[in-house]
Design a protein around this motif. Structure first.
Motif, PDB file in Angstrom:
ATOM      1  N   HIS A  85       0.840  -1.203   0.000  1.00  0.00           N
ATOM      2  CA  HIS A  85       0.000   0.000   0.000  1.00  0.00           C
ATOM      3  C   HIS A  85       0.878   1.257   0.000  1.00  0.00           C
ATOM      4  CE1 HIS A  85      -3.415   2.590   0.760  1.00  0.00           C
ATOM      5  NE2 HIS A  85      -2.787   3.095   1.810  1.00  0.00           N
ATOM      6  N   VAL A 111       2.386   1.758  -3.399  1.00  0.00           N
ATOM      7  CA  VAL A 111       1.393   2.298  -4.331  1.00  0.00           C
ATOM      8  C   VAL A 111       1.235   3.809  -4.109  1.00  0.00           C
ATOM      9  CG1 VAL A 111      -1.076   2.320  -4.897  1.00  0.00           C
ATOM     10  CG2 VAL A 111       0.147   0.145  -4.702  1.00  0.00           C
ATOM     11  N   LEU A 112       1.193   4.228  -2.847  1.00  0.00           N
ATOM     12  CA  LEU A 112       1.072   5.659  -2.551  1.00  0.00           C
ATOM     13  C   LEU A 112       2.282   6.437  -3.054  1.00  0.00           C
ATOM     14  CD1 LEU A 112      -0.446   5.635   1.061  1.00  0.00           C
ATOM     15  CD2 LEU A 112      -1.604   6.176  -1.092  1.00  0.00           C
ATOM     16  N   ALA A 130       4.238   5.547  -5.544  1.00  0.00           N
ATOM     17  CA  ALA A 130       4.148   5.557  -7.005  1.00  0.00           C
ATOM     18  C   ALA A 130       3.124   6.584  -7.478  1.00  0.00           C
ATOM     19  CB  ALA A 130       3.785   4.171  -7.522  1.00  0.00           C
ATOM     20  N   GLN A 131       1.984   6.676  -6.808  1.00  0.00           N
ATOM     21  CA  GLN A 131       0.945   7.637  -7.185  1.00  0.00           C
ATOM     22  C   GLN A 131       1.429   9.069  -6.989  1.00  0.00           C
ATOM     23  OE1 GLN A 131      -2.112   6.918  -8.589  1.00  0.00           O
ATOM     24  NE2 GLN A 131      -2.150   9.117  -8.942  1.00  0.00           N
ATOM     25  N   THR A 132       2.100   9.322  -5.860  1.00  0.00           N
ATOM     26  CA  THR A 132       2.630  10.661  -5.587  1.00  0.00           C
ATOM     27  C   THR A 132       3.674  11.044  -6.633  1.00  0.00           C
ATOM     28  OG1 THR A 132       2.242  10.377  -3.230  1.00  0.00           O
ATOM     29  CG2 THR A 132       3.796  12.086  -3.854  1.00  0.00           C
ATOM     30  N   THR A 133       4.537  10.102  -6.979  1.00  0.00           N
ATOM     31  CA  THR A 133       5.558  10.351  -8.002  1.00  0.00           C
ATOM     32  C   THR A 133       4.903  10.631  -9.348  1.00  0.00           C
ATOM     33  OG1 THR A 133       7.085   8.899  -6.835  1.00  0.00           O
ATOM     34  CG2 THR A 133       7.590   9.387  -9.131  1.00  0.00           C
ATOM     35  N   SER A 134       3.895   9.864  -9.673  1.00  0.00           N
ATOM     36  CA  SER A 134       3.178  10.054 -10.930  1.00  0.00           C
ATOM     37  C   SER A 134       2.498  11.422 -10.972  1.00  0.00           C
ATOM     38  CB  SER A 134       2.136   8.947 -11.104  1.00  0.00           C
ATOM     39  OG  SER A 134       1.347   9.167 -12.238  1.00  0.00           O
ATOM     40  N   ASP A 135       1.864  11.807  -9.876  1.00  0.00           N
ATOM     41  CA  ASP A 135       1.207  13.118  -9.810  1.00  0.00           C
ATOM     42  C   ASP A 135       2.222  14.248  -9.953  1.00  0.00           C
ATOM     43  OD1 ASP A 135      -1.193  11.813  -9.424  1.00  0.00           O
ATOM     44  OD2 ASP A 135      -1.269  12.195  -7.262  1.00  0.00           O
TER      45      ASP A 135
END
Length: 70
Positions: free
Chosen positions: A17, A20-21, A23-28
């Motif tokens: 989890h 994933v967070l 990765a999402q923060t990096t993507s954003d």
């Protein structure tokens, strides 16, 4: 010795989890950077085009002035 009270499944799920967070923060952040870069590039291109048009206008006016002189 392995502590039997540790829930490795829950720890693995929590770690996934967290990954994933991250990765999402990096993507954003990457998307925001790309949008900002695109905006800056567009502003730079607009400024360059405006400067070129001003230069061409000035040169055209100089040529017309020379043609009008007796």
């Amino acid at each position: 010795m392995i502590d039997p009270s540790i829930d490795f499944s829950a720890a693995a799920t929590a770690l996934m989890h967290e990954q994933v967070l991250v990765a999402q923060t990096t993507s954003d952040a990457a998307a925001a950077f790309a949008a900002a870069k695109h905006r800056v590039d567009a502003q730079t291109a607009l400024h360059a085009a405006h400067t070129r048009m001003e230069t061409e206008l000035i040169n055209s006016l100089r040529q017309l002035t020379l043609q009008l002189k007796p």
